[in-house]
Scaffold this motif. Structure first.
Motif, mmCIF file in Angstrom:
data_model
loop_
_atom_site.group_PDB
_atom_site.id
_atom_site.type_symbol
_atom_site.label_atom_id
_atom_site.label_comp_id
_atom_site.label_asym_id
_atom_site.label_seq_id
_atom_site.Cartn_x
_atom_site.Cartn_y
_atom_site.Cartn_z
ATOM 1 N N ASP A 54 -24.687 -4.582 0.790
ATOM 2 C CA ASP A 54 -24.108 -5.129 -0.066
ATOM 3 C C ASP A 54 -24.722 -4.830 -1.471
ATOM 4 O OD1 ASP A 54 -26.380 -6.432 -0.088
ATOM 5 O OD2 ASP A 54 -25.649 -8.636 0.205
ATOM 6 N N GLN A 263 -13.441 -2.530 -2.767
ATOM 7 C CA GLN A 263 -14.298 -2.939 -1.512
ATOM 8 C C GLN A 263 -15.872 -2.908 -2.259
ATOM 9 O OE1 GLN A 263 -13.889 -4.230 1.223
ATOM 10 N NE2 GLN A 263 -11.815 -4.739 0.726
ATOM 11 N N GLY A 269 -16.114 -7.846 -4.247
ATOM 12 C CA GLY A 269 -16.326 -7.016 -3.122
ATOM 13 C C GLY A 269 -17.843 -6.377 -3.166
ATOM 14 N N TYR A 270 -18.610 -6.389 -2.399
ATOM 15 C CA TYR A 270 -19.675 -5.456 -2.571
ATOM 16 C C TYR A 270 -19.960 -5.045 -1.186
ATOM 17 C CZ TYR A 270 -20.486 -6.046 -7.331
ATOM 18 O OH TYR A 270 -20.199 -6.029 -8.862
ATOM 19 N N ARG A 271 -18.810 -4.508 -0.437
ATOM 20 C CA ARG A 271 -19.050 -3.992 0.784
ATOM 21 C C ARG A 271 -19.284 -2.453 0.878
ATOM 22 N NH1 ARG A 271 -14.512 -5.634 4.839
ATOM 23 N NH2 ARG A 271 -16.308 -5.270 6.176
#
Lengths: 305, 409
Positions: A54, A263, A269-271
């Protein structure tokens, strides 16, 4: 003679290999840059796609789990489908550009002005193109919305309709792309040999036959470049999606590059690992086309010599 | 001394600053203010520096959207002494990753659990406080009084009355409820309120906390209420920004708008006045549920990598003071959190203060701050889709449920 008595200077390793080494020395800076800015990021993305990361906590090894999830992710399927749609419809820019180029390839008063006007959309930034089309489509005040409302009694908000939005964005993308292809063909048409056209005309060729058998074969290099830039342009489509819909309504206009950004880097989103996996898939798709193009170019070059 | 600086100029300013004021201690503060709040904060910082002449607060202001990305970089690489962020689950990733400092001692030493009591719950994770809140604002329904008069309906107190009004607005060709979900979040405000009114605060917190399945009957009950007004919502909301929807309300093409108080400025720029613009709390759906409200809270934190922690805590204590918050929020046009603060004369601010200070149920932060970021994104897309394709409800809820079981591990 003094010169004759002098012993020959010892041939050092450098002097012996100078001829072979010099090209590599000149290439070294470029190659170092290429390794650092292209090869290394590719490998790093591959590696990252195997982790859950992340950006803050320590990365966690996942193996191929990110790819397994992509397989079942409906948003990924939508993005992939949209990318294919982009690719297919974007190629319309090639015939459209060709016909505009042929149309403009004549000696009339002020033809240069017309040519520049047709080329104009390519000069504007994609962001501006996106904004203009977003306003063109906009409900309540958009031109297209009002025209449709005038004729049918009910306006259609293209970008609010999940079935139409992607087509609306592609249409916006085609506008500058057609101009680009047109300019490629206009330069190509300059190089068409007039004597061959003359000879064909004496043999009675005209209209479609002239175009198909005489003009188009001579435009081959231009066609090749036009297809390459259009395919790459379609695959890296991002800015128009981002400006016009942010991937919406409810994700129906996402493309792979935009989904990757969402994403990995957007507010929600911090995938990084999952984003990297999408990037790897996009890279694989691009590689199919790029290797094809390179293979053709190498083959042509060999053929010349 | 207050520096405002960007880019290459920054390095120069630091160089000059350190030589010229060697005896002063610097406090680096990264923030994301819009122009008006920035001016308010410059004034507050000037007051702080007047009270503490040996401290030099260096404020670096970021673009509001860019800040959300930038904070992830600077917290891990080059942490300032103070940083802006938000309360609730929005700060949870930074707390979990050890990037924010525990400031429970600031709360204990200054009695903040009393004075900032209304925000205590949203600032607490694992029994500790991780920052200090300085402002919040109410959400509710803003409406066009002229349109109400034109159609001849009363301001509703219950949901049934609201839905009945909607029929009349629609018959008159007016959108009963407007919204612009191009950026997704405005739709979440409607969902939050429907769920808070149908199932209550506890349920809402459990739902956003991942403890209740999205396919649960209680959630379906919320969507059933939503379905009643769905036909009366502005049709092309998915393609318009929230400001465009505000224009519809200003022009009298729409009657009601579930929004935060920041929208008042936009309504007034469009020509509405206190006489034509009305505010009402979201109407009651289930009378057995205690009234809860939505009030997103803005906060200041000390990053774990801060160099000047002692002065940073001093600054937090200063920002928490009643008089500082009064002054700051007068300028911001928002509500102070300190119970000892006073509010300005603006009718909407007064209504919000009244609303929030009497809330029996609890104060939610907003869907994208209460739920984890990823869940928020998928959820808000679902809300937008429901407002366009209400028949897809089952598919939407199943998608959200699949996301829930993946995201909350």
């Amino acid at each position: 003679m003094a010169l004759a008595s002098e012993t020959p200077r010892p041939r050092t390793w450098w002097r012996r290999n100078q001829q072979r080494l010099t090209p590599w020395l000149f290439l070294a800076p470029g190659m170092a840059m290429f390794v650092f800015y292209v090869i290394y990021p590719i490998i790093a993305s591959f590696r990252l796609s195997l982790y859950d990361y992340d950006g803050l906590s320590a990365p966690e090894w996942l193996g191929l789990a990110n790819y397994a999830e992509l397989w079942t992710d409906p948003a990924f399927t939508t993005s992939l489908y949209n990318n294919v749609l982009w690719l297919v419809l974007y190629l319309l820019a090639v015939p459209a550009g060709l016909f505009i180029a042929i149309f403009l390839n004549q000696a009339v008063m002020g033809i240069r002005i017309y040519k520049s006007l047709f080329f104009f959309p390519f000069v504007i930034s994609q962001v501006v193109v996106g904004l203009m089309f977003a306003w063109f489509y906009a409900p309540n005040f958009g031109l297209l919305y009002n025209v449709i409302e005038y004729f049918t009694g009910k306006g259609v908000a293209i970008l609010a309709d999940p079935d139409l939005a992607t087509y609306g964005i592609i249409a916006a993308g085609l506008w500058p792309q057609i101009a680009y292809v047109m300019i490629l063909y206009l330069t190509g048409l300059n190089n068409v040999a007039p004597d061959q056209v003359e000879a064909a005309r004496l043999d009675g060729a005209k209209g479609w036959k002239m175009l198909w058998y005489v003009i188009l074969p001579q435009l081959r290099p231009a066609t090749f470049i036009a297809v390459v830039v259009t395919v790459i342009g379609a695959l890296r489509s991002f800015d128009l999606v981002s400006i016009m819909t942010n991937g919406g309504p409810f994700g129906s206009t996402r493309v792979l590059s935009y989904y990757m950004y969402e994403q990995a880097l957007s507010e929600y989103g911090y995938r990084m690992g999952y984003g990297a996996a999408i990037a790897v898939v996009l890279f694989a798709i691009m590689m199919v086309f790029i290797s094809g193009f390179i293979w053709k170019m190498v083959r042509d070059e060999r053929g010349v010599h | 001394m207050l520096h405002l600086r960007t880019g290459a100029y920054a390095a120069l300013a630091v160089l000059l600053g350190t030589t010229a004021m060697a005896q002063q201690r610097t406090l680096n503060y990264y923030a994301d203010f819009d122009p008006a709040p920035l001016a308010a904060f410059e004034a507050a910082i000037a007051d702080f520096e007047a009270a503490n002449p040996d401290i030099d607060v260096v404020l670096q202001n970021f673009d509001h959207e860019g800040y959300k990305t930038a904070i992830r970089n600077f917290l891990t690489t080059d942490a300032p002494d103070l940083a802006n962020w938000y309360a609730g689950n929005r700060m949870a990733p930074f707390v979990a990753a050890g990037q924010f400092m525990d400031v429970s001692d600031v709360w204990a030493d200054n009695g903040l659990d009393q004075s900032l009591g209304s925000a205590l719950a949203s600032m607490t994770i694992d029994g500790k406080q991780w920052g200090v809140p300085y402002t919040y604002y109410q959400w509710g329904i803003y409406y066009n009084k002229d349109v109400y008069a034109q159609v001849g309906v009363e301001v509703p107190a219950t949901w049934d009355a609201f839905v009945a009004n909607c029929e009349k607005f629609s018959a008159a060709g007016i959108d009963c409820l407007t919204t612009g979900t191009s950026a997704l979040w405005p739709g979440a405000g409607i969902f939050d309120y429907l769920n808070l009114r149908t199932n209550g605060y506890e349920h809402h917190m459990k739902l956003t906390g991942g403890e209740i399945p999205w396919t649960d009957d209680s959630v379906r009950a919320t969507f059933a209420e939503w379905a009643k007004v769905q036909p009366h919502i502005t049709e092309n909301h998915a393609a318009i920004d929230w400001q465009d929807a505000a224009t519809l309300l200003v022009q009298g093409k729409a009657a009601n708008y579930v929004m935060g108080n920041f929208a008042v400025a936009v309504f007034k720029e469009g020509g509405m006045t206190d006489e034509t613009l009305g505010f009402m709390p979201f109407p009651t759906i289930n009378p057995d549920v205690a009234r809860a409200e939505e009030a997103p809270t803005d906060t200041i934190h000390i990053p774990a990598g801060a160099k000047n922690v002692e002065d940073a805590k001093k600054f937090l204590a200063f920002i928490a003071q009643a008089d500082t918050q009064t002054k700051l929020n007068m300028a911001l046009g928002q509500l102070p959190i300190n119970a000892g603060s006073t509010v300005g004369d603006d009718p909407f601010i007064k209504a919000g203060f009244e609303l929030l200070s009497t809330t029996p149920g609890g104060i939610a932060q907003f869907f994208d701050r209460d739920a984890p970021a990823e869940m928020a994104k998928i959820g808000m897309e679902g809300f937008q889709q429901f407002m366009v394709q209400p028949d897809q409800l089952d598919a939407i809820l199943e998608r959200l449920e699949a996301a829930r079981s993946r995201i909350y591990k």
